[in-house]
Design a protein around this motif. Sequence first.
Motif, PDB file in Angstrom:
ATOM      1  N   ALA A 114       0.834  -1.202   0.000  1.00 38.87           N
ATOM      2  CA  ALA A 114       0.000   0.000   0.000  1.00 38.87           C
ATOM      3  C   ALA A 114       0.870   1.254   0.000  1.00 38.87           C
ATOM      4  O   ALA A 114       0.590   2.231  -0.715  1.00 38.87           O
ATOM      5  CB  ALA A 114      -0.925  -0.008   1.218  1.00 38.87           C
ATOM      6  N   THR A 115       1.938   1.236   0.780  1.00 44.15           N
ATOM      7  CA  THR A 115       2.855   2.373   0.814  1.00 44.15           C
ATOM      8  C   THR A 115       3.540   2.552  -0.532  1.00 44.15           C
ATOM      9  O   THR A 115       3.705   3.684  -1.023  1.00 44.15           O
ATOM     10  CB  THR A 115       3.909   2.174   1.913  1.00 44.15           C
ATOM     11  N   MET A 116       3.932   1.444  -1.151  1.00 47.69           N
ATOM     12  CA  MET A 116       4.549   1.525  -2.474  1.00 47.69           C
ATOM     13  C   MET A 116       3.600   2.133  -3.495  1.00 47.69           C
ATOM     14  O   MET A 116       4.014   2.938  -4.348  1.00 47.69           O
ATOM     15  CB  MET A 116       4.990   0.139  -2.950  1.00 47.69           C
ATOM     16  N   SER A 117       2.335   1.759  -3.429  1.00 46.13           N
ATOM     17  CA  SER A 117       1.380   2.279  -4.408  1.00 46.13           C
ATOM     18  C   SER A 117       1.218   3.785  -4.252  1.00 46.13           C
ATOM     19  O   SER A 117       1.108   4.510  -5.255  1.00 46.13           O
ATOM     20  CB  SER A 117       0.027   1.573  -4.267  1.00 46.13           C
ATOM     21  N   ARG A 118       1.226   4.258  -3.026  1.00 45.44           N
ATOM     22  CA  ARG A 118       1.149   5.716  -2.819  1.00 45.44           C
ATOM     23  C   ARG A 118       2.415   6.396  -3.327  1.00 45.44           C
ATOM     24  O   ARG A 118       2.366   7.492  -3.888  1.00 45.44           O
ATOM     25  CB  ARG A 118       0.914   6.024  -1.342  1.00 45.44           C
ATOM     26  N   GLY A 119       3.554   5.741  -3.131  1.00 47.22           N
ATOM     27  CA  GLY A 119       4.810   6.290  -3.638  1.00 47.22           C
ATOM     28  C   GLY A 119       4.841   6.350  -5.151  1.00 47.22           C
ATOM     29  O   GLY A 119       5.329   7.335  -5.742  1.00 47.22           O
ATOM     30  N   ASP A 171       0.155   0.760 -18.068  1.00 45.06           N
ATOM     31  CA  ASP A 171       0.112  -0.692 -18.268  1.00 45.06           C
ATOM     32  C   ASP A 171       0.499  -1.438 -16.994  1.00 45.06           C
ATOM     33  O   ASP A 171      -0.117  -2.450 -16.639  1.00 45.06           O
ATOM     34  CB  ASP A 171       1.068  -1.100 -19.396  1.00 45.06           C
ATOM     35  N   HIS A 172       1.520  -0.957 -16.302  1.00 42.66           N
ATOM     36  CA  HIS A 172       1.940  -1.622 -15.068  1.00 42.66           C
ATOM     37  C   HIS A 172       0.880  -1.465 -13.974  1.00 42.66           C
ATOM     38  O   HIS A 172       0.683  -2.383 -13.165  1.00 42.66           O
ATOM     39  CB  HIS A 172       3.287  -1.074 -14.597  1.00 42.66           C
ATOM     40  N   ALA A 173       0.189  -0.331 -13.958  1.00 42.62           N
ATOM     41  CA  ALA A 173      -0.901  -0.167 -13.001  1.00 42.62           C
ATOM     42  C   ALA A 173      -2.005  -1.189 -13.265  1.00 42.62           C
ATOM     43  O   ALA A 173      -2.575  -1.765 -12.333  1.00 42.62           O
ATOM     44  CB  ALA A 173      -1.456   1.251 -13.085  1.00 42.62           C
ATOM     45  N   VAL A 174      -2.305  -1.425 -14.537  1.00 35.33           N
ATOM     46  CA  VAL A 174      -3.305  -2.435 -14.893  1.00 35.33           C
ATOM     47  C   VAL A 174      -2.819  -3.822 -14.477  1.00 35.33           C
ATOM     48  O   VAL A 174      -3.608  -4.666 -14.033  1.00 35.33           O
ATOM     49  CB  VAL A 174      -3.627  -2.376 -16.402  1.00 35.33           C
ATOM     50  N   ASN A 175      -1.520  -4.078 -14.615  1.00 35.16           N
ATOM     51  CA  ASN A 175      -0.983  -5.364 -14.154  1.00 35.16           C
ATOM     52  C   ASN A 175      -1.227  -5.560 -12.658  1.00 35.16           C
ATOM     53  O   ASN A 175      -1.527  -6.675 -12.209  1.00 35.16           O
ATOM     54  CB  ASN A 175       0.510  -5.441 -14.439  1.00 35.16           C
ATOM     55  N   VAL A 176      -1.077  -4.492 -11.883  1.00 34.74           N
ATOM     56  CA  VAL A 176      -1.358  -4.576 -10.451  1.00 34.74           C
ATOM     57  C   VAL A 176      -2.821  -4.974 -10.237  1.00 34.74           C
ATOM     58  O   VAL A 176      -3.127  -5.850  -9.422  1.00 34.74           O
ATOM     59  CB  VAL A 176      -1.059  -3.236  -9.752  1.00 34.74           C
ATOM     60  N   ALA A 177      -3.709  -4.335 -10.987  1.00 34.50           N
ATOM     61  CA  ALA A 177      -5.129  -4.665 -10.863  1.00 34.50           C
ATOM     62  C   ALA A 177      -5.401  -6.121 -11.230  1.00 34.50           C
ATOM     63  O   ALA A 177      -6.218  -6.793 -10.589  1.00 34.50           O
ATOM     64  CB  ALA A 177      -5.960  -3.734 -11.740  1.00 34.50           C
ATOM     65  N   ARG A 178      -4.722  -6.626 -12.239  1.00 35.29           N
ATOM     66  CA  ARG A 178      -4.883  -8.038 -12.611  1.00 35.29           C
ATOM     67  C   ARG A 178      -4.497  -8.960 -11.451  1.00 35.29           C
ATOM     68  O   ARG A 178      -5.151  -9.975 -11.200  1.00 35.29           O
ATOM     69  CB  ARG A 178      -4.020  -8.359 -13.832  1.00 35.29           C
ATOM     70  N   GLN A 179      -3.424  -8.591 -10.764  1.00 36.72           N
ATOM     71  CA  GLN A 179      -2.991  -9.415  -9.639  1.00 36.72           C
ATOM     72  C   GLN A 179      -3.998  -9.358  -8.492  1.00 36.72           C
ATOM     73  O   GLN A 179      -4.193 -10.350  -7.786  1.00 36.72           O
ATOM     74  CB  GLN A 179      -1.609  -8.960  -9.159  1.00 36.72           C
ATOM     75  N   VAL A 180      -4.653  -8.227  -8.314  1.00 35.91           N
ATOM     76  CA  VAL A 180      -5.691  -8.135  -7.290  1.00 35.91           C
ATOM     77  C   VAL A 180      -6.858  -9.045  -7.636  1.00 35.91           C
ATOM     78  O   VAL A 180      -7.410  -9.742  -6.778  1.00 35.91           O
ATOM     79  CB  VAL A 180      -6.153  -6.676  -7.108  1.00 35.91           C
ATOM     80  N   VAL A 190      13.459   5.207  -2.375  1.00 41.27           N
ATOM     81  CA  VAL A 190      12.581   4.675  -1.326  1.00 41.27           C
ATOM     82  C   VAL A 190      11.763   3.505  -1.859  1.00 41.27           C
ATOM     83  O   VAL A 190      11.621   2.467  -1.196  1.00 41.27           O
ATOM     84  CB  VAL A 190      11.655   5.788  -0.796  1.00 41.27           C
ATOM     85  N   LEU A 191      11.225   3.650  -3.061  1.00 40.85           N
ATOM     86  CA  LEU A 191      10.459   2.558  -3.674  1.00 40.85           C
ATOM     87  C   LEU A 191      11.320   1.313  -3.854  1.00 40.85           C
ATOM     88  O   LEU A 191      10.862   0.194  -3.611  1.00 40.85           O
ATOM     89  CB  LEU A 191       9.895   2.996  -5.027  1.00 40.85           C
ATOM     90  N   ASP A 192      12.555   1.504  -4.277  1.00 41.24           N
ATOM     91  CA  ASP A 192      13.460   0.365  -4.442  1.00 41.24           C
ATOM     92  C   ASP A 192      13.661  -0.357  -3.114  1.00 41.24           C
ATOM     93  O   ASP A 192      13.674  -1.597  -3.055  1.00 41.24           O
ATOM     94  CB  ASP A 192      14.814   0.838  -4.987  1.00 41.24           C
ATOM     95  N   GLY A 193      13.824   0.409  -2.045  1.00 38.92           N
ATOM     96  CA  GLY A 193      13.998  -0.201  -0.733  1.00 38.92           C
ATOM     97  C   GLY A 193      12.765  -0.942  -0.272  1.00 38.92           C
ATOM     98  O   GLY A 193      12.861  -2.013   0.358  1.00 38.92           O
ATOM     99  N   GLN A 194      11.605  -0.423  -0.594  1.00 36.97           N
ATOM    100  CA  GLN A 194      10.357  -1.083  -0.197  1.00 36.97           C
ATOM    101  C   GLN A 194      10.161  -2.391  -0.966  1.00 36.97           C
ATOM    102  O   GLN A 194       9.664  -3.381  -0.396  1.00 36.97           O
ATOM    103  CB  GLN A 194       9.181  -0.135  -0.422  1.00 36.97           C
ATOM    104  N   ARG A 195      10.552  -2.409  -2.225  1.00 36.69           N
ATOM    105  CA  ARG A 195      10.480  -3.677  -2.939  1.00 36.69           C
ATOM    106  C   ARG A 195      11.402  -4.706  -2.286  1.00 36.69           C
ATOM    107  O   ARG A 195      11.035  -5.882  -2.148  1.00 36.69           O
ATOM    108  CB  ARG A 195      10.866  -3.500  -4.405  1.00 36.69           C
ATOM    109  N   ILE A 198       3.236  -7.617  -7.732  1.00 35.83           N
ATOM    110  CA  ILE A 198       2.773  -6.249  -7.526  1.00 35.83           C
ATOM    111  C   ILE A 198       3.933  -5.335  -7.167  1.00 35.83           C
ATOM    112  O   ILE A 198       4.047  -4.217  -7.683  1.00 35.83           O
ATOM    113  CB  ILE A 198       1.683  -6.214  -6.433  1.00 35.83           C
ATOM    114  N   ALA A 199       4.810  -5.799  -6.282  1.00 36.37           N
ATOM    115  CA  ALA A 199       5.965  -4.987  -5.899  1.00 36.37           C
ATOM    116  C   ALA A 199       6.835  -4.678  -7.120  1.00 36.37           C
ATOM    117  O   ALA A 199       7.344  -3.561  -7.269  1.00 36.37           O
ATOM    118  CB  ALA A 199       6.783  -5.703  -4.827  1.00 36.37           C
ATOM    119  N   SER A 200       6.987  -5.659  -7.996  1.00 33.78           N
ATOM    120  CA  SER A 200       7.775  -5.447  -9.211  1.00 33.78           C
ATOM    121  C   SER A 200       7.130  -4.394 -10.102  1.00 33.78           C
ATOM    122  O   SER A 200       7.809  -3.498 -10.628  1.00 33.78           O
ATOM    123  CB  SER A 200       7.909  -6.771  -9.968  1.00 33.78           C
ATOM    124  N   ASP A 201       5.807  -4.478 -10.279  1.00 32.87           N
ATOM    125  CA  ASP A 201       5.116  -3.499 -11.120  1.00 32.87           C
ATOM    126  C   ASP A 201       5.170  -2.103 -10.509  1.00 32.87           C
ATOM    127  O   ASP A 201       5.381  -1.116 -11.221  1.00 32.87           O
ATOM    128  CB  ASP A 201       3.652  -3.919 -11.325  1.00 32.87           C
TER     129      ASP A 201
END
Length: 214
Positions: free
Chosen positions: A18-23, A195-204, A52-57, A87-90
Amino acid sequence: MGRDSYDEQLDRLTGVLATMSRGASAAIRGASVALLDVDRGAAEAVLVGDAVLDGQRADVEALIPQVLVRHQPVASDLRLVLCALRIASDLERMGDLAVHVAKIVLMRHPVGVVPEPAVPLMTAMADAAARIADKTAVVLATRDRLDAMQLGLDDDEVDAAQERLLSMLVSAWPYGVESAIDLALVGRYYERYADHAVNVARQVVYLVTGTIRL
């Protein structure tokens, strides 16, 4: 470790996502401010935020072995950890694409990247990407399948804007080849971001249903 500890680890995993998505959402907004306002500070802030995003992944990748090795997760938990990796990768890639936009701004600064005739189109593309990013954050929090499926329609808006941009660039573009290349790249970065945002949605959707239908 008991189930309480296991649940805490799963909660931490979803919290990092969730934090990554906001970032990732903040990254594309910052990159758009940099692009449209010729704002060097905004561009530099995107680069800082990407670390920061890299560290969160890395945090996500470190948590998953703990969940798998120390516990006996059920099928839904296994889907969660599998989806978390993807999701973290996307989300990290979304941050990278915002960085690409910011770097073009920095490379051309103090000259703007977007000539006046292209401002409305690039503004529309930036706004659409930001909306998609915000919806992705909501979908991750709510796991609402219908909201997730809606993202596919939002992505079509970005695709259409990119096509209009490319048509503009090949129709006697008066600002030179270098400008055309910059804008083509920026448009591509926004399109890939969506496209990567849509990939996140697919995983959800997969997380909720066990199948991907998006």
